[in-house]
Motif scaffolding. Structure first.
Motif, PDB file in Angstrom:
ATOM      1  N   VAL A   7      16.718 -23.086  22.692  1.00 54.62           N
ATOM      2  CA  VAL A   7      15.268 -23.284  22.557  1.00 54.62           C
ATOM      3  C   VAL A   7      14.946 -23.401  21.069  1.00 54.62           C
ATOM      4  O   VAL A   7      15.394 -22.587  20.259  1.00 54.62           O
ATOM      5  CB  VAL A   7      14.483 -22.102  23.181  1.00 54.62           C
ATOM      6  CG1 VAL A   7      12.995 -22.246  22.901  1.00 54.62           C
ATOM      7  CG2 VAL A   7      14.734 -22.023  24.685  1.00 54.62           C
ATOM      8  N   CYS A   8      14.201 -24.447  20.741  1.00 59.77           N
ATOM      9  CA  CYS A   8      13.815 -24.665  19.341  1.00 59.77           C
ATOM     10  C   CYS A   8      12.290 -24.499  19.259  1.00 59.77           C
ATOM     11  O   CYS A   8      11.552 -25.442  19.539  1.00 59.77           O
ATOM     12  CB  CYS A   8      14.269 -26.078  18.944  1.00 59.77           C
ATOM     13  SG  CYS A   8      14.009 -26.456  17.225  1.00 59.77           S
ATOM     14  N   PRO A   9      11.817 -23.292  18.943  1.00 63.26           N
ATOM     15  CA  PRO A   9      10.374 -23.034  18.994  1.00 63.26           C
ATOM     16  C   PRO A   9       9.682 -23.332  17.660  1.00 63.26           C
ATOM     17  O   PRO A   9      10.321 -23.318  16.602  1.00 63.26           O
ATOM     18  CB  PRO A   9      10.327 -21.535  19.271  1.00 63.26           C
ATOM     19  CG  PRO A   9      11.512 -21.007  18.513  1.00 63.26           C
ATOM     20  CD  PRO A   9      12.566 -22.091  18.526  1.00 63.26           C
ATOM     21  N   GLY A  10       8.399 -23.583  17.724  1.00 64.46           N
ATOM     22  CA  GLY A  10       7.651 -23.772  16.482  1.00 64.46           C
ATOM     23  C   GLY A  10       6.227 -24.172  16.783  1.00 64.46           C
ATOM     24  O   GLY A  10       5.858 -24.412  17.938  1.00 64.46           O
ATOM     25  N   SER A  11       5.444 -24.260  15.714  1.00 64.48           N
ATOM     26  CA  SER A  11       4.062 -24.721  15.872  1.00 64.48           C
ATOM     27  C   SER A  11       4.033 -26.254  15.947  1.00 64.48           C
ATOM     28  O   SER A  11       3.193 -26.826  16.640  1.00 64.48           O
ATOM     29  CB  SER A  11       3.215 -24.277  14.674  1.00 64.48           C
ATOM     30  OG  SER A  11       3.245 -22.889  14.533  1.00 64.48           O
ATOM     31  N   PHE A  12       4.881 -26.903  15.185  1.00 61.40           N
ATOM     32  CA  PHE A  12       4.975 -28.377  15.169  1.00 61.40           C
ATOM     33  C   PHE A  12       3.587 -29.009  15.025  1.00 61.40           C
ATOM     34  O   PHE A  12       3.203 -29.867  15.816  1.00 61.40           O
ATOM     35  CB  PHE A  12       5.664 -28.896  16.440  1.00 61.40           C
ATOM     36  CG  PHE A  12       7.030 -28.315  16.666  1.00 61.40           C
ATOM     37  CD1 PHE A  12       8.098 -28.692  15.862  1.00 61.40           C
ATOM     38  CD2 PHE A  12       7.258 -27.375  17.671  1.00 61.40           C
ATOM     39  CE1 PHE A  12       9.369 -28.150  16.063  1.00 61.40           C
ATOM     40  CE2 PHE A  12       8.517 -26.836  17.878  1.00 61.40           C
ATOM     41  CZ  PHE A  12       9.570 -27.223  17.073  1.00 61.40           C
ATOM     42  N   ASP A  13       2.873 -28.600  14.008  1.00 57.70           N
ATOM     43  CA  ASP A  13       1.455 -28.988  13.876  1.00 57.70           C
ATOM     44  C   ASP A  13       1.195 -29.794  12.596  1.00 57.70           C
ATOM     45  O   ASP A  13       0.515 -29.291  11.707  1.00 57.70           O
ATOM     46  CB  ASP A  13       0.603 -27.713  13.896  1.00 57.70           C
ATOM     47  CG  ASP A  13      -0.871 -28.015  13.887  1.00 57.70           C
ATOM     48  OD1 ASP A  13      -1.290 -28.880  14.673  1.00 57.70           O
ATOM     49  OD2 ASP A  13      -1.605 -27.417  13.083  1.00 57.70           O
ATOM     50  N   PRO A  14       1.686 -31.020  12.473  1.00 55.15           N
ATOM     51  CA  PRO A  14       2.460 -31.800  13.434  1.00 55.15           C
ATOM     52  C   PRO A  14       3.959 -31.738  13.119  1.00 55.15           C
ATOM     53  O   PRO A  14       4.354 -31.189  12.089  1.00 55.15           O
ATOM     54  CB  PRO A  14       1.939 -33.231  13.165  1.00 55.15           C
ATOM     55  CG  PRO A  14       1.727 -33.237  11.674  1.00 55.15           C
ATOM     56  CD  PRO A  14       1.258 -31.847  11.313  1.00 55.15           C
ATOM     57  N   VAL A  15       4.749 -32.342  14.013  1.00 57.55           N
ATOM     58  CA  VAL A  15       6.193 -32.435  13.806  1.00 57.55           C
ATOM     59  C   VAL A  15       6.464 -33.284  12.547  1.00 57.55           C
ATOM     60  O   VAL A  15       5.757 -34.263  12.278  1.00 57.55           O
ATOM     61  CB  VAL A  15       6.862 -33.035  15.069  1.00 57.55           C
ATOM     62  CG1 VAL A  15       6.390 -34.450  15.354  1.00 57.55           C
ATOM     63  CG2 VAL A  15       8.377 -32.974  14.990  1.00 57.55           C
ATOM     64  N   THR A  16       7.453 -32.870  11.769  1.00 53.05           N
ATOM     65  CA  THR A  16       7.777 -33.567  10.514  1.00 53.05           C
ATOM     66  C   THR A  16       9.214 -34.096  10.568  1.00 53.05           C
ATOM     67  O   THR A  16       9.958 -33.808  11.507  1.00 53.05           O
ATOM     68  CB  THR A  16       7.692 -32.597   9.319  1.00 53.05           C
ATOM     69  OG1 THR A  16       8.742 -31.619   9.471  1.00 53.05           O
ATOM     70  CG2 THR A  16       6.348 -31.918   9.213  1.00 53.05           C
ATOM     71  N   GLU A  51      -1.270 -32.716  22.317  1.00 54.94           N
ATOM     72  CA  GLU A  51      -1.091 -33.739  21.269  1.00 54.94           C
ATOM     73  C   GLU A  51       0.250 -33.532  20.554  1.00 54.94           C
ATOM     74  O   GLU A  51       0.974 -34.489  20.264  1.00 54.94           O
ATOM     75  CB  GLU A  51      -2.222 -33.643  20.237  1.00 54.94           C
ATOM     76  CG  GLU A  51      -3.530 -34.231  20.694  1.00 54.94           C
ATOM     77  CD  GLU A  51      -4.668 -33.984  19.702  1.00 54.94           C
ATOM     78  OE1 GLU A  51      -5.572 -34.816  19.651  1.00 54.94           O
ATOM     79  OE2 GLU A  51      -4.662 -32.948  18.991  1.00 54.94           O
ATOM     80  N   ARG A  52       0.572 -32.266  20.287  1.00 59.54           N
ATOM     81  CA  ARG A  52       1.830 -31.975  19.584  1.00 59.54           C
ATOM     82  C   ARG A  52       3.031 -32.377  20.444  1.00 59.54           C
ATOM     83  O   ARG A  52       4.002 -32.929  19.936  1.00 59.54           O
ATOM     84  CB  ARG A  52       1.880 -30.489  19.202  1.00 59.54           C
ATOM     85  CG  ARG A  52       0.943 -30.184  18.022  1.00 59.54           C
ATOM     86  CD  ARG A  52       0.966 -28.727  17.664  1.00 59.54           C
ATOM     87  NE  ARG A  52      -0.058 -27.979  18.364  1.00 59.54           N
ATOM     88  CZ  ARG A  52      -0.048 -26.660  18.538  1.00 59.54           C
ATOM     89  NH1 ARG A  52       0.952 -25.959  18.062  1.00 59.54           N
ATOM     90  NH2 ARG A  52      -1.034 -26.047  19.155  1.00 59.54           N
ATOM     91  N   VAL A  53       2.930 -32.124  21.753  1.00 55.32           N
ATOM     92  CA  VAL A  53       4.021 -32.522  22.667  1.00 55.32           C
ATOM     93  C   VAL A  53       4.200 -34.039  22.618  1.00 55.32           C
ATOM     94  O   VAL A  53       5.321 -34.542  22.523  1.00 55.32           O
ATOM     95  CB  VAL A  53       3.726 -32.062  24.110  1.00 55.32           C
ATOM     96  CG1 VAL A  53       4.668 -32.732  25.098  1.00 55.32           C
ATOM     97  CG2 VAL A  53       3.844 -30.546  24.220  1.00 55.32           C
ATOM     98  N   LYS A  54       3.104 -34.776  22.669  1.00 54.79           N
ATOM     99  CA  LYS A  54       3.189 -36.252  22.676  1.00 54.79           C
ATOM    100  C   LYS A  54       3.863 -36.764  21.402  1.00 54.79           C
ATOM    101  O   LYS A  54       4.671 -37.692  21.440  1.00 54.79           O
ATOM    102  CB  LYS A  54       1.792 -36.858  22.829  1.00 54.79           C
ATOM    103  CG  LYS A  54       1.293 -36.758  24.252  1.00 54.79           C
ATOM    104  CD  LYS A  54      -0.028 -37.487  24.446  1.00 54.79           C
ATOM    105  CE  LYS A  54      -0.501 -37.313  25.893  1.00 54.79           C
ATOM    106  NZ  LYS A  54      -1.939 -37.345  26.017  1.00 54.79           N
ATOM    107  N   LEU A  55       3.539 -36.146  20.269  1.00 58.89           N
ATOM    108  CA  LEU A  55       4.154 -36.567  18.997  1.00 58.89           C
ATOM    109  C   LEU A  55       5.650 -36.262  19.005  1.00 58.89           C
ATOM    110  O   LEU A  55       6.478 -37.090  18.599  1.00 58.89           O
ATOM    111  CB  LEU A  55       3.469 -35.874  17.810  1.00 58.89           C
ATOM    112  CG  LEU A  55       1.996 -36.236  17.573  1.00 58.89           C
ATOM    113  CD1 LEU A  55       1.414 -35.406  16.443  1.00 58.89           C
ATOM    114  CD2 LEU A  55       1.835 -37.720  17.267  1.00 58.89           C
ATOM    115  N   ILE A  56       6.008 -35.079  19.518  1.00 55.85           N
ATOM    116  CA  ILE A  56       7.443 -34.704  19.555  1.00 55.85           C
ATOM    117  C   ILE A  56       8.190 -35.625  20.517  1.00 55.85           C
ATOM    118  O   ILE A  56       9.323 -36.029  20.254  1.00 55.85           O
ATOM    119  CB  ILE A  56       7.624 -33.210  19.941  1.00 55.85           C
ATOM    120  CG1 ILE A  56       6.909 -32.298  18.950  1.00 55.85           C
ATOM    121  CG2 ILE A  56       9.115 -32.852  19.975  1.00 55.85           C
ATOM    122  CD1 ILE A  56       6.773 -30.845  19.424  1.00 55.85           C
TER     123      ILE A  56
END
Ligand code: PNS
Length: 167
Positions: A7-16, A51-56
């Motif tokens: 599992v790779c957890p994070g806020s990803f706000d946004p993914v970089t 939104e973050r899921v869609k970007l990832i």
């Protein structure tokens, strides 16, 4: 044979680009990697979890063994639920270490069945964070070196401010 899930957890706000690098490297080490959009109680996100899921999804479309999920509870509970053997975190600098070390220890106490595995960030991403991306974008700056090209327009659309909007 049992699949090795990380599992790779994070806020990803946004993914970089830094996140993408860690996810891609983790995908080579494990049978399956779940990128987990999680709640960081210390942060107030700019993008919704969906939104973050869609970007990832866009930036990991080429990685067959990577899936994305959202969790609004404890990471340790999620890791146990999916039967993961590892929690993957990227380490940029010594400044990340104390916080990450503390989280790794807490997660280990909450659930002993998974190890936190730290991957050192690639040298070119040492300085990179979602906050840096958001700040540059909100001032109308060029973020092409910070986020994958396929989501550049999505991020600009959401964060870009015209010069007259910047106080
Ligand atoms: O990208 P971030 O913000 O550094 O990621 C931190 C995150 C979201 C992984 C962490 O805050 C987390 O695991 N949140 C879920 C809730 C939880 O389990 N908190 C206790 C961790 S010790």
């Amino acid at each position: 044979m049992k699949k090795r899930i990380a599992v790779c957890p994070g806020s990803f706000d946004p993914v970089t680009l830094g996140h993408r690098d860690i996810i891609q490297r983790a995908s080579k080490l494990f049978d399956k990697v779940i990128v987990l959009v999680s709640v960081n109680a210390m942060k107030n996100p700019s993008f919704t979890a969906v939104e973050r899921v869609k970007l990832i999804e866009k930036v990991t479309a080429d990685l067959d063994n990577v899936v994305i999920d959202i969790n609004d509870g404890l990471l340790a509970d999620y890791v146990k639920k999916v039967g993961a053997c590892a929690i993957i975190k990227g380490l940029r600098a010594v400044s990340d270490f104390e916080y990450e070390f503390q989280m790794a220890l807490a997660n280990k106490i909450l659930y002993d069945g998974a190890e936190t595995v730290f991957l050192t960030t690639s040298a070119e991403n040492m300085y990179l964070s979602s906050s840096v991306v958001k700040q540059i974008a909100s001032f109308g700056g060029d973020i092409t070196h910070f986020v994958p090209e396929c989501i550049l327009e999505d991020i600009k659309e959401r964060l870009w401010k015209e010069p007259e909007e910047i106080k």
